[in-house]
Scaffold this active site. Structure first.
Site, PDB file in Angstrom:
ATOM      1  N   ASP A  11      74.130  66.613   4.870  1.00 54.08           N
ATOM      2  CA  ASP A  11      74.531  68.011   5.380  1.00 54.08           C
ATOM      3  C   ASP A  11      76.182  67.484   5.845  1.00 54.08           C
ATOM      4  O   ASP A  11      76.375  66.892   6.719  1.00 54.08           O
ATOM      5  CB  ASP A  11      73.534  68.418   6.359  1.00 54.08           C
ATOM      6  CG  ASP A  11      74.461  69.836   6.256  1.00 54.08           C
ATOM      7  OD1 ASP A  11      74.651  70.851   5.603  1.00 54.08           O
ATOM      8  OD2 ASP A  11      75.102  69.890   7.333  1.00 54.08           O
ATOM      9  N   ASP A 106      76.866  72.384   0.237  1.00 49.61           N
ATOM     10  CA  ASP A 106      77.266  71.108   1.248  1.00 49.61           C
ATOM     11  C   ASP A 106      75.966  70.176   1.580  1.00 49.61           C
ATOM     12  O   ASP A 106      75.999  69.629   2.508  1.00 49.61           O
ATOM     13  CB  ASP A 106      77.776  71.687   2.409  1.00 49.61           C
ATOM     14  CG  ASP A 106      76.057  72.776   3.227  1.00 49.61           C
ATOM     15  OD1 ASP A 106      75.496  73.189   2.285  1.00 49.61           O
ATOM     16  OD2 ASP A 106      77.435  72.988   4.177  1.00 49.61           O
ATOM     17  N   GLU A 107      74.723  70.741   1.022  1.00 45.82           N
ATOM     18  CA  GLU A 107      73.535  69.341   1.371  1.00 45.82           C
ATOM     19  C   GLU A 107      73.222  68.848  -0.357  1.00 45.82           C
ATOM     20  O   GLU A 107      72.691  69.163  -0.756  1.00 45.82           O
ATOM     21  CB  GLU A 107      72.822  70.124   1.902  1.00 45.82           C
ATOM     22  CG  GLU A 107      72.732  70.939   3.005  1.00 45.82           C
ATOM     23  CD  GLU A 107      71.687  72.185   3.109  1.00 45.82           C
ATOM     24  OE1 GLU A 107      71.095  71.940   3.925  1.00 45.82           O
ATOM     25  OE2 GLU A 107      71.340  73.078   2.523  1.00 45.82           O
TER      26      GLU A 107
HETATM   27 MG   LIG Z   1      76.583  72.487   6.298  1.00 48.75          MG
END
Ligand SMILES: [Mg+2]
Length: 419
Positions: A11, A106-107
């Site tokens: 992440d 974002d992961e």
């Molecule tokens: Mg994040």
């Protein structure tokens, strides 16, 4: 016994704000947030750790954030740039393993089971290498949850965020001590309404679910939520125990031009709109589910229709552009239905196909602030997750139980449809 898998959920910390700080070295020691500086009641999309330390929180109003932290630098979002950086980070992950699955902008999940021998079986070593590689290339710091399943890696990530080195491992040895004492609200996929149901059932921690036998948990869920709750019960029970056989699936992001699905029909059964509507909806559900899996949405919806009355035959395709790109079932279904109704000659159907094209990255929608669409999208993804784990029979619309439905029949054909 097969080797236990080694799955990472990586992440990006304060993703948009980190990208902006990397792009603006002059703000290195300043609190930075991403949001619209011209709209005080707009939302803060991301805040750097320095801004967070001064009370700025994600999803608060820009005006409130500035009141708390007057020196805050508010930067207008540049979504295109964030997507490019996210794809660059995917590429970096791909240099460690070919099994990379984006989960959000974002992961991303990485299955590094097969890569570890190149790193002398050194798990912290491979992770530090990934973290440094991403940091040096993009200026973004990543935190990494480790687990033998995707669900454990995902939940481990919440703990990784609190570690100095940004690394945390959750497995069957420490799950009871680390995860089970937490409130049930903290479990993956438990939103407010579900949490209230659990409290109502006397369940307050994740361990309360995990320690029960599945049969007992199902029974309790039924009492509160009705008979149709069995699949959900199984999903939550497995999640609490960290069970998740679903693999890390690499998207085919750069090769696909359209996502579609069609079905030959016994034409004597499809003579009336109500029956046709059922099969149309089923096709749309499959198309949208597959599109979401590869993180696509489409700007154009197409239908291909073949009609026959046993003597004459007739085939045509029609398409329309959506107001906004979509992989949402109700939006695509409405367009497909409109196209069909406007063009159908009234003859029985022998084949129907639906597709979406002019694909784009669905993460753009996640970034717009149309709350309702994002919420619907997340709900549909939740259903997708259950289907990935249990197969497509797990959740089926009531309309599919009608005689004209082909989804059940299709669910029994293994692998035949997603070539
Ligand atoms: Mg994040």
């Amino acid at each position: 016994m097969p080797k236990e898998r080694l799955i990472l959920l990586s992440d990006c910390q304060s993703f948009y704000a980190s990208v902006e700080k990397a792009a603006h070295p002059e703000y290195k020691d300043k609190p930075v947030a991403v949001g619209d500086p011209a709209r005080m009641n707009g939302i803060v999309l991301a805040a750097c750790p320095m801004a967070k330390a001064r009370g700025v929180t994600t999803a608060s109003r820009v005006g409130e954030a500035l009141a708390k932290c007057p020196e805050l630098i508010v930067i207008r979002p540049r979504m295109g740039t964030y997507i490019k950086v996210s794809l660059l980070i995917s590429q970096i992950y791909h240099s460690y393993t070919d099994l990379v699955e984006p989960f959000s902008i974002d992961e991303q999940f990485l299955d590094v089971t097969g890569s570890l021998s190149c790193f002398g079986e050194d798990v912290p070593g491979i992770i530090r290498s990934i973290q440094e590689h991403v940091l040096l290339s993009t200026g973004v710091w990543t935190r990494v949850g480790i687990g033998p399943t995707k669900i454990l890696a995902k939940m481990a990530n919440n703990f990784a965020k609190k570690q100095k080195d940004g690394i945390f491992r959750l497995d069957y040895d420490n799950i009871g001590q680390v995860l089970w004492p937490l409130p049930v609200h903290d479990m993956f996929m438990v939103a407010n309404r579900m949490a209230r149901n659990f409290y109502h059932m006397g369940i307050t921690t994740i361990g309360d679910i995990a320690r029960m036998e599945l049969g007992e948990f199902k029974q309790r869920m039924r009492t509160t939520m009705g008979k149709q709750s069995d699949i959900q019960a199984e999903y939550y029970w497995q999640t609490a125990r960290g069970i998740d056989p679903s693999p890390v699936v690499t998207g085919m992001r750069h090769q696909v031009k359209s996502v579609g699905h069609g079905k030959a029909l016994r034409w004597n059964l499809y003579t009336r709109l109500p029956e046709i509507e059922v099969v149309l909806l089923e096709l749309v559900i499959e198309v949208c589910q597959r599109a979401r899996r590869y993180r696509y949405m489409g700007a154009v919806v197409s239908i291909a229709v073949s009609e026959t009355d046993g003597h004459k035959s007739n085939s045509y395709t029609r398409q329309m552009t959506l107001p906004e790109p979509s992989a949402l079932t109700h939006e695509v279904a409405a367009a497909a239905y409109r196209l069909f109704v406007d063009n159908w000659t009234g003859m029985p159907l022998s084949r129907l196909a639906i597709s979406i094209s002019q694909l784009s990255d669905d993460r753009v929608m996640q970034l717009t602030l149309f709350e309702d669409r994002v919420r619907t999208y997340n709900r549909e993804r939740a259903v997708d997750q259950i289907k990935t784990r249990y197969g497509s029979r797990a959740l089926i619309r009531a309309s599919s139980l009608l005689e004209s439905a082909v989804a059940l029949e299709r669910a029994e054909q293994i692998g035949g449809h997603y070539k």
